[in-house]
Design a protein around this motif. Structure first.
Motif, PDB file in Angstrom:
ATOM      1  N   ALA A  59       0.844  -1.208   0.000  1.00 44.44           N
ATOM      2  CA  ALA A  59       0.000   0.000   0.000  1.00 44.44           C
ATOM      3  C   ALA A  59       0.875   1.252   0.000  1.00 44.44           C
ATOM      4  CB  ALA A  59      -0.938  -0.014   1.209  1.00 44.44           C
ATOM      5  N   ILE A  60       1.952   1.222   0.775  1.00 40.13           N
ATOM      6  CA  ILE A  60       2.887   2.369   0.798  1.00 40.13           C
ATOM      7  C   ILE A  60       3.480   2.573  -0.596  1.00 40.13           C
ATOM      8  CG2 ILE A  60       5.146   3.155   1.658  1.00 40.13           C
ATOM      9  CD1 ILE A  60       4.508   1.750   4.330  1.00 40.13           C
ATOM     10  N   GLU A  61       3.948   1.463  -1.172  1.00 39.74           N
ATOM     11  CA  GLU A  61       4.596   1.554  -2.487  1.00 39.74           C
ATOM     12  C   GLU A  61       3.613   1.971  -3.577  1.00 39.74           C
ATOM     13  OE1 GLU A  61       6.286  -2.349  -2.711  1.00 39.74           O
ATOM     14  OE2 GLU A  61       8.171  -1.712  -1.763  1.00 39.74           O
ATOM     15  N   SER A  62       2.316   1.672  -3.344  1.00 37.21           N
ATOM     16  CA  SER A  62       1.301   2.013  -4.342  1.00 37.21           C
ATOM     17  C   SER A  62       0.661   3.363  -4.039  1.00 37.21           C
ATOM     18  CB  SER A  62       0.207   0.934  -4.373  1.00 37.21           C
ATOM     19  OG  SER A  62       0.768  -0.338  -4.465  1.00 37.21           O
ATOM     20  N   LEU A  73      -8.458  -3.602  -0.778  1.00 38.26           N
ATOM     21  CA  LEU A  73      -8.960  -4.932  -1.164  1.00 38.26           C
ATOM     22  C   LEU A  73      -8.622  -5.229  -2.618  1.00 38.26           C
ATOM     23  CD1 LEU A  73     -12.518  -5.487   0.355  1.00 38.26           C
ATOM     24  CD2 LEU A  73     -10.492  -6.935   0.614  1.00 38.26           C
ATOM     25  N   ASP A  74      -8.759  -4.226  -3.472  1.00 38.90           N
ATOM     26  CA  ASP A  74      -8.382  -4.393  -4.884  1.00 38.90           C
ATOM     27  C   ASP A  74      -6.910  -4.773  -4.981  1.00 38.90           C
ATOM     28  OD1 ASP A  74     -10.891  -3.748  -5.680  1.00 38.90           O
ATOM     29  OD2 ASP A  74     -10.426  -1.654  -6.197  1.00 38.90           O
ATOM     30  N   LEU A  75      -6.117  -4.087  -4.182  1.00 41.17           N
ATOM     31  CA  LEU A  75      -4.674  -4.343  -4.172  1.00 41.17           C
ATOM     32  C   LEU A  75      -4.402  -5.788  -3.732  1.00 41.17           C
ATOM     33  CD1 LEU A  75      -1.971  -2.631  -4.419  1.00 41.17           C
ATOM     34  CD2 LEU A  75      -1.982  -2.608  -1.923  1.00 41.17           C
ATOM     35  N   ALA A  76      -5.122  -6.217  -2.691  1.00 38.92           N
ATOM     36  CA  ALA A  76      -4.925  -7.571  -2.149  1.00 38.92           C
ATOM     37  C   ALA A  76      -5.209  -8.622  -3.217  1.00 38.92           C
ATOM     38  CB  ALA A  76      -5.821  -7.785  -0.930  1.00 38.92           C
TER      39      ALA A  76
END
Ligand code: DC
Length: 250
Positions: A59-62, A73-76
């Motif tokens: 999440a930090i990197e994104s 959740l999308d990221l997961a």
């Protein structure tokens, strides 16, 4: 995670080997205890906090907000996290890259605490964690293992200690990373005092979030053995926990 999720263990599937659930607040010494028990009894040691940390790192990197669940959740959905148990703790692999050290940095620690309040994200994590421990023979460490991930765990230990003692241990771990429950000599300089205060403040903040979140707040399962290590030595904690596991295995 790389393994395929399987049926929930709460569906009364009989495991051949036990699940040992170790829960408790930050800095209580769970990792030290879990690693010790895993070595002693020949079980896998799985640090579930590392999964929250890995997703928080992504999440930090994104450049995502930690407080907005839907994008997380999308990221997961396109994230692969694997935990590889080693002699001392877990190797954490995020999308094929070893992030074991990076996930311990303070920005990730703070982000993981915020990311872990989201109910759907927790459900996603719990599903993965159940799959990982489905066969048993694991010491699984976290905040909700005995209450949500494996409510049917054969052994449940809730390891606690006062915030001051936990803050002190965390600080000592920072200056001598070998062991959270050990007590290396410490210098009492103004800089050291300030660093200790900052650690205690952060720890209390994370405690607050862990204990008060809506989904699976941190609390002992009704059938957990609560070990308050505030005035115990490392040896006493390990010996007591071993006794608990041994009496189950017997
Ligand atoms: O144990 P740890 O410090 O590595 O955990 C990182 C964060 O993840 C922490 O803020 C609490 C959260 N966590 C959780 O909510 N549930 C778990 N089973 C494990 C960790």
């Amino acid at each position: 995670m790389t393994s395929t999720p399987q049926a929930s263990p709460t569906a009364n599937t009989k495991r051949q080997r036990p699940v040992i659930a170790i829960d408790g607040p930050a800095g209580a010494g769970k990792s030290t205890l879990a690693a010790h028990l895993a070595r002693r009894f020949g079980f896998l040691n799985l640090e579930t906090g590392a999964m929250y940390r890995a997703l928080a790192l992504k999440a930090i990197e994104s450049d995502l907000s930690f407080d907005d669940e839907a994008p997380l959740l999308d990221l997961a959905a396109y994230t692969r996290i694997s935990l590889e148990p080693q002699f001392e703790g877990n190797r954490v692999v995020l999308d094929g890259i070893d992030v074991s050290r990076r996930v311990r940095d303070s920005d990730v620690t703070e982000a993981a605490s915020r990311v872990s309040v989201h109910p759907h994200l927790r459900a996603w994590m719990v599903e993965q964690q159940r799959a990982l421990g489905a066969a048993g023979g694991v010491v699984m460490e976290g905040r909700d293992i005995g209450t949500a991930v494996f409510p049917d765990a054969e052994v449940k230990i809730f390891l606690d200690a006062s915030p001051e003692v936990r803050g002190d241990r965390r600080y000592r771990q920072v200056i001598s990373p070998s062991n959270a429950l050990e007590r290396p000599a410490m210098q009492r300089t103004p800089g050291a005092e300030a660093a200790q205060q900052a650690i205690l403040r952060d720890l209390k903040e994370r405690d607050e979030r862990d204990r008060n979140r809506v989904e699976s707040p941190l609390k002992p399962a009704p059938d957990a053995v609560v070990l308050d290590s505030t005035t115990m030595t490392l040896e006493e904690v390990l010996a007591r926990a071993e006794e608990i596991v041994r009496s189950h295995l017997a």
